[in-house]
Design a protein around this motif. Structure first.
Motif, PDB file in Angstrom:
ATOM      1  N   ILE A 225     -11.531 -34.737 -27.171  1.00 23.10           N
ATOM      2  CA  ILE A 225     -10.538 -35.802 -26.993  1.00 23.10           C
ATOM      3  C   ILE A 225      -9.389 -35.291 -26.135  1.00 23.10           C
ATOM      4  O   ILE A 225      -8.926 -35.981 -25.220  1.00 23.10           O
ATOM      5  CB  ILE A 225     -10.035 -36.281 -28.367  1.00 23.10           C
ATOM      6  CG1 ILE A 225     -11.181 -36.925 -29.138  1.00 23.10           C
ATOM      7  CG2 ILE A 225      -8.898 -37.258 -28.212  1.00 23.10           C
ATOM      8  CD1 ILE A 225     -10.830 -37.335 -30.523  1.00 23.10           C
TER       9      ILE A 225
ATOM     10  N   GLY B 255     -10.490 -35.114 -22.578  1.00 24.25           N
ATOM     11  CA  GLY B 255     -10.537 -36.444 -21.978  1.00 24.25           C
ATOM     12  C   GLY B 255      -9.155 -36.957 -21.661  1.00 24.25           C
ATOM     13  O   GLY B 255      -8.917 -37.525 -20.589  1.00 24.25           O
ATOM     14  N   LEU B 256      -8.217 -36.724 -22.595  1.00 24.55           N
ATOM     15  CA  LEU B 256      -6.846 -37.188 -22.362  1.00 24.55           C
ATOM     16  C   LEU B 256      -6.248 -36.479 -21.151  1.00 24.55           C
ATOM     17  O   LEU B 256      -5.549 -37.100 -20.341  1.00 24.55           O
ATOM     18  CB  LEU B 256      -5.997 -36.942 -23.598  1.00 24.55           C
ATOM     19  CG  LEU B 256      -6.265 -37.859 -24.785  1.00 24.55           C
ATOM     20  CD1 LEU B 256      -5.469 -37.419 -25.989  1.00 24.55           C
ATOM     21  CD2 LEU B 256      -5.931 -39.290 -24.447  1.00 24.55           C
TER      22      LEU B 256
ATOM     23  N   THR C 243      -7.670 -38.150 -17.975  1.00 27.24           N
ATOM     24  CA  THR C 243      -7.063 -39.439 -17.629  1.00 27.24           C
ATOM     25  C   THR C 243      -5.616 -39.249 -17.201  1.00 27.24           C
ATOM     26  O   THR C 243      -5.147 -39.952 -16.307  1.00 27.24           O
ATOM     27  CB  THR C 243      -7.131 -40.422 -18.800  1.00 27.24           C
ATOM     28  OG1 THR C 243      -6.903 -39.709 -20.001  1.00 27.24           O
ATOM     29  CG2 THR C 243      -8.448 -41.103 -18.850  1.00 27.24           C
ATOM     30  N   ALA C 244      -4.918 -38.282 -17.819  1.00 31.39           N
ATOM     31  CA  ALA C 244      -3.531 -38.050 -17.412  1.00 31.39           C
ATOM     32  C   ALA C 244      -3.487 -37.544 -15.975  1.00 31.39           C
ATOM     33  O   ALA C 244      -2.628 -37.937 -15.187  1.00 31.39           O
ATOM     34  CB  ALA C 244      -2.887 -37.041 -18.354  1.00 31.39           C
TER      35      ALA C 244
ATOM     36  N   ASN D  15      -5.646 -38.237 -13.646  1.00 29.42           N
ATOM     37  CA  ASN D  15      -5.878 -39.384 -12.776  1.00 29.42           C
ATOM     38  C   ASN D  15      -4.630 -40.244 -12.676  1.00 29.42           C
ATOM     39  O   ASN D  15      -4.276 -40.715 -11.601  1.00 29.42           O
ATOM     40  CB  ASN D  15      -7.020 -40.235 -13.333  1.00 29.42           C
ATOM     41  CG  ASN D  15      -8.355 -39.666 -12.996  1.00 29.42           C
ATOM     42  OD1 ASN D  15      -8.479 -38.901 -12.060  1.00 29.42           O
ATOM     43  ND2 ASN D  15      -9.359 -40.007 -13.758  1.00 29.42           N
ATOM     44  N   PHE D  16      -3.974 -40.450 -13.826  1.00 32.85           N
ATOM     45  CA  PHE D  16      -2.811 -41.336 -13.866  1.00 32.85           C
ATOM     46  C   PHE D  16      -1.727 -40.836 -12.917  1.00 32.85           C
ATOM     47  O   PHE D  16      -1.244 -41.580 -12.076  1.00 32.85           O
ATOM     48  CB  PHE D  16      -2.285 -41.403 -15.302  1.00 32.85           C
ATOM     49  CG  PHE D  16      -1.113 -42.319 -15.479  1.00 32.85           C
ATOM     50  CD1 PHE D  16      -1.309 -43.678 -15.613  1.00 32.85           C
ATOM     51  CD2 PHE D  16       0.168 -41.818 -15.519  1.00 32.85           C
ATOM     52  CE1 PHE D  16      -0.244 -44.524 -15.777  1.00 32.85           C
ATOM     53  CE2 PHE D  16       1.244 -42.660 -15.678  1.00 32.85           C
ATOM     54  CZ  PHE D  16       1.032 -44.022 -15.804  1.00 32.85           C
TER      55      PHE D  16
ATOM     56  N   SER E  93      -2.903 -40.482  -9.090  1.00 29.33           N
ATOM     57  CA  SER E  93      -3.019 -41.691  -8.284  1.00 29.33           C
ATOM     58  C   SER E  93      -1.674 -42.103  -7.712  1.00 29.33           C
ATOM     59  O   SER E  93      -1.618 -42.830  -6.718  1.00 29.33           O
ATOM     60  CB  SER E  93      -3.602 -42.822  -9.124  1.00 29.33           C
ATOM     61  OG  SER E  93      -2.726 -43.140 -10.167  1.00 29.33           O
TER      62      SER E  93
END
Lengths: 195, 202, 431
Positions: free
Chosen positions: B6, B9-10, B13-14, B16-17, B20
């Protein structure tokens, strides 16, 4: 008797009557929720916050949901097409009347009526907690034990019997394995239990 | 330990966040009507009819042979053959479609019409902004809407268009060679009975 | 330079906060601006009534003002959050989020923040479809029953210093009690629709909510034990001040941290958010219990879901994150409501982050997780907090309590998932 109590009592009694008289089981359950909320409102009307909220938490949040779940899982919500009145009504009414008469008589004869109303106690949650943990600790523990026993009993009844060979049943966590076939769903019945 | 996945995964995504916001290259989408991604060369949406020259009616390559109409799986093509003829690119007299309709609402972009066409006249377009408020007639395209110049074909599919042009040029050259040969043969053997060359279909 | 000017400003404000003077009164006034506004408004409006009615009028107007403020503020937050969530999820997937809708008939786009207005108008003017076979009355009541308890729960949520609508003695109990009514609404919606997806979704939702309500409440109990109060303001008061260099929030204790994490997991499940969004798993159940709802009734469900998320985040802040307290005393010049909403937005971001990261659980995994993992951990946490309470403050206490949190976590994690033989999954494709 204040106006607020009259309103709450009316709501509770009407909801309770509806819970008995409505034909649809789920409607009955929902009417019972209203009755429970009415009782909780009566508690709140008496400034008994803890009991009132506990009433909502336990009866509305848990007991009714349990009843509703049982109704859902066992049968459709359709009422049986039977007459509401039957011969057992007479007996039931007689017994109810007798119980009510006894209670009413007992209350009218008791000393409560002679006693002056006490000044309203200012009971906080803290006091309730202290009372439960000191004076009433034994009843509390006994009730806790009883409920735990009931819980374990329910789990044992619900548990599938282990195979004779003593092999432990595969747990659902093993489902991740590729070779494990998915559990077979029973085919849906025409009515599907939905109504 | 439980929960490691987890956290991983977090973290992903962080990354990517925040990434971007920092680098535009990460973004896989573009704000569409303002910015567009270039289309791939073999993009295909719906068929169109190619014409040569400037006049779309005169230059239309289609000879109304109706093969595509017969082959079209969802049967979205409707052709009415003309009564008269007009000269094609080789100078031969051919029929032409009096009516050529394609219902784009029905078309499934299979490209079979393009594959069966012997005249290089129907090709796939890349136009996709075809939304219309008219449910029934809005997507029923007529001959005029379908006709597009060869230059358009060159612009959207350069390689295919060059190949297509080469085929047509070869056909034309063959036709001219044949005509020349026939003329020579005619000149050489003026005395014998003239043999009419069979009309070439393609 | 901007940062330097900012630091000077912070320094000046900090000094002002420490040494009183005009700055102190200004920050205090800013802190209490909504309280004083409300008092002024109530006094002004009650003054319009004849003197005999004034006590009753004051009571009523005060209630109406607070309810209006709560609904207004949190509905606005809901509108903003829907856009922020879509934008955030987009960024996590390397997309721009929605950035189109702005003011109609102009070129102003507002970076997509016109979206909630468009959504709201659409929901309002959309046809309200009620299935023929549906139980009309229950079908109509379900969204109402869903929204009312959620809004009721805001009554005990302190959003700033002196900013709580109803300071109940049993505030936390009230919160959980009204939360129980949400399950009833879910059942009503699912049952009355006469739709198999709605019914299945409702049954899943109720099973999930009942299962996760137990760890949710049990995770909150340690806080009540330490704060010795069921009132939300009392719990916040217990978290005032500093413990060493950290604020004295409960999350900065071993049991508090464990409780916070457990609470947040249970709260995610309780508000039906991903990865626990099985009740509305769109890939298998269309939309779950609100499949048969459209138009404004659907919007009410949507609203209730988000309001529930906010209020449960607010409770997490109240219980573990020190409520409206500033993290450090030199930041206390910023108003208390500012800190509450900063924390709230932070928690909302965590929820969005989780949604963007984790896939949906299967139903048996969900139930196993609640009953075999969360429940034992919350019970052990109760023991930990008792140990914490009875040991004197020292390094020992920390060591013991940290061990009491970590050892069961690792053991349970191993016991539940460790024995499974994890092997590489073999995929077979059709030849």
């Amino acid at each position: 008797m204040t106006l607020s109590f009259a309103l709450i009592a009316l709501l509770t009694v009407v909801a309770a009557l509806a819970a008995m008289l409505l034909r649809n089981l789920v409607h009955c359950a929902l009417a019972m929720v209203v009755a429970f909320v009415g009782i909780a409102a009566a508690f709140l009307n008496l400034d008994a916050q803890f009991v009132g909220f506990a009433q909502i938490l336990v009866y509305v949040g848990a007991v009714t949901i349990l009843i509703v779940f049982a109704v859902l899982l066992t049968r459709g919500g359709l009422a049986p097409e039977r007459s509401l009145f039957s011969t057992s009504w007479v007996w039931g009414g007689g017994v109810a009347l007798a119980v009510f008469a006894t209670l009413a008589w007992a209350i009218r004869q008791s000393v409560i009526r002679d006693r002056q109303p006490l000044p309203e106690p200012d009971v906080t949650v803290k006091q309730i907690g202290e009372a439960l943990m000191t004076r009433f600790v034994l009843p509390l523990e006994v009730i806790g034990l009883l409920l735990t026993a009931a819980l374990i009993g329910a789990v044992i009844i619900a548990m599938k019997e282990a195979p004779a060979g003593g092999k432990r049943e595969k747990e659902s966590a093993d489902l991740e394995e590729p070779g494990n076939p998915p559990s077979v769903m029973p085919p849906p019945t025409p009515e599907g239990g939905l109504s | 330990m439980l929960g490691k996945g987890i956290i991983k995964g977090l973290a992903e995504t962080a990354r990517n966040f925040f990434g971007s916001f920092v680098s535009e290259r990460r973004l896989t989408t573009v704000p569409y009507p303002d910015a567009r991604q270039p289309l791939a060369e073999n993009t295909r949406q719906f068929p169109f009819l190619v014409y040569d020259g400037d006049d779309w009616e005169q230059g239309l390559r289609c000879v109304a042979c109706q093969i595509c109409e017969k082959e079209c799986p969802p049967q979205c093509i409707y052709i009415v053959k003309s009564k008269d003829k007009k000269p094609d690119y080789k100078g031969q007299m051919q029929f032409y479609p009096a009516v050529f309709d394609i219902d784009l609402a029905v078309c499934m972009s299979c490209q079979i019409c393009v594959e069966v066409c012997p005249f290089e006249s129907i090709k796939m377009d890349t136009e996709f902004e075809l939304s219309t408020a008219d449910r029934f007639g809005g997507l029923l395209f007529h001959k005029k809407q379908l006709a597009k110049p060869n230059a358009h074909y060159h612009r959207i599919h350069p390689t295919d268009a060059a190949a297509s042009d080469a085929v047509l040029a070869a056909e034309k050259a063959k036709q001219e060679a044949k005509a020349r040969a026939a003329a020579e043969a005619k000149a050489k053997a003026a005395a014998p009975a003239p043999v009419a060359p069979p009309p070439s279909a393609s | 330079m901007f940062p330097r000017r900012l630091s000077v400003f912070i320094l000046r404000q900090t000094l002002a906060a420490y040494f009183g003077g005009l700055g102190f009164y200004m920050t205090d006034a800013l802190d209490q601006i909504f309280v004083t506004t409300k008092q002024f408004l109530v006094a002004f409006l009650a003054g319009l009534f004849p003197p005999a009615w004034q006590p009753l009028a004051t009571l009523l107007i005060s209630a109406v003002v607070m309810v209006a403020a709560i609904i207004g503020v949190f509905a606005t937050l809901f509108a903003i959050t829907t856009v922020l969530e879509r934008k955030g999820l987009g960024r996590m997937q390397n997309r721009h989020g929605p950035n189109r809708v702005g003011i109609p008939f102009t070129q102003i786009r507002l970076a997509g923040f016109g979206q909630p207005a468009a959504d709201g108008i659409k929901a309002l003017i959309k046809e309200d479809v009620v299935p023929v076979a549906a139980d009309k009355v229950v079908h109509f009541l379900a969204p109402v029953v869903m929204v009312v308890p959620v809004i009721l729960a805001y009554a005990v949520l302190p959003v700033g210093r002196n900013m709580v609508a109803l300071d109940l003695d049993a505030g936390v109990l009230f919160f959980f009690a009204v939360g129980g009514a949400v399950e009833l609404a879910v059942f009503m919606a699912g049952w009355s629709s006469r739709n198999k997806y709605a019914l299945l979704g409702a049954m899943r939702a109720i099973a999930q909510m009942i299962s996760y309500e137990i760890p949710l409440i049990l995770a909150a109990v340690p806080v009540i034990m330490i704060a010795r109060s069921l009132s939300t303001t009392g719990i916040i008061a217990a978290q005032a001040g500093q413990a060493g260099f950290l604020p004295a929030w409960f999350v900065f204790t071993p049991w508090g941290f464990a409780g916070f994490v457990l609470f947040m997991i249970a709260a995610t499940a309780e508000s039906n958010r991903s990865p626990f969004d099985l009740p509305e798993g769109e890939s298998e159940l269309v939309a779950g219990y609100f499949t048969e709802y459209s138009g404004f009734k659907f919007a009410l469900f949507f609203l209730a879901e988000y309001l529930g998320l906010f209020v449960i985040s607010g409770l997490a802040i109240t219980l573990f994150l020190g409520g409206w307290h500033a993290p450090f005393p030199w930041l206390a010049w910023l108003p208390s409501w500012f800190w509450f909403f900063v924390k709230l937005l932070g928690l909302i971001f965590v929820f969005i982050w989780l949604r963007g990261t984790l896939p949906r659980l299967r139903l048996d995994q969900l139930m196993n997780f609640a009953w075999k993992f969360l429940l034992p951990l919350t019970l052990i946490n109760l023991l930990t907090v008792a140990v914490w309470h009875y040991l004197s403050a020292s390094g020992w206490r920390w060591a013991v309590c940290v061990l009491m949190v970590i050892v069961p976590y690792v053991a349970l994690g191993r016991g539940l998932w460790g024995h499974r033989r994890v092997r590489k999954r073999v995929y077979r494709y059709a030849e």
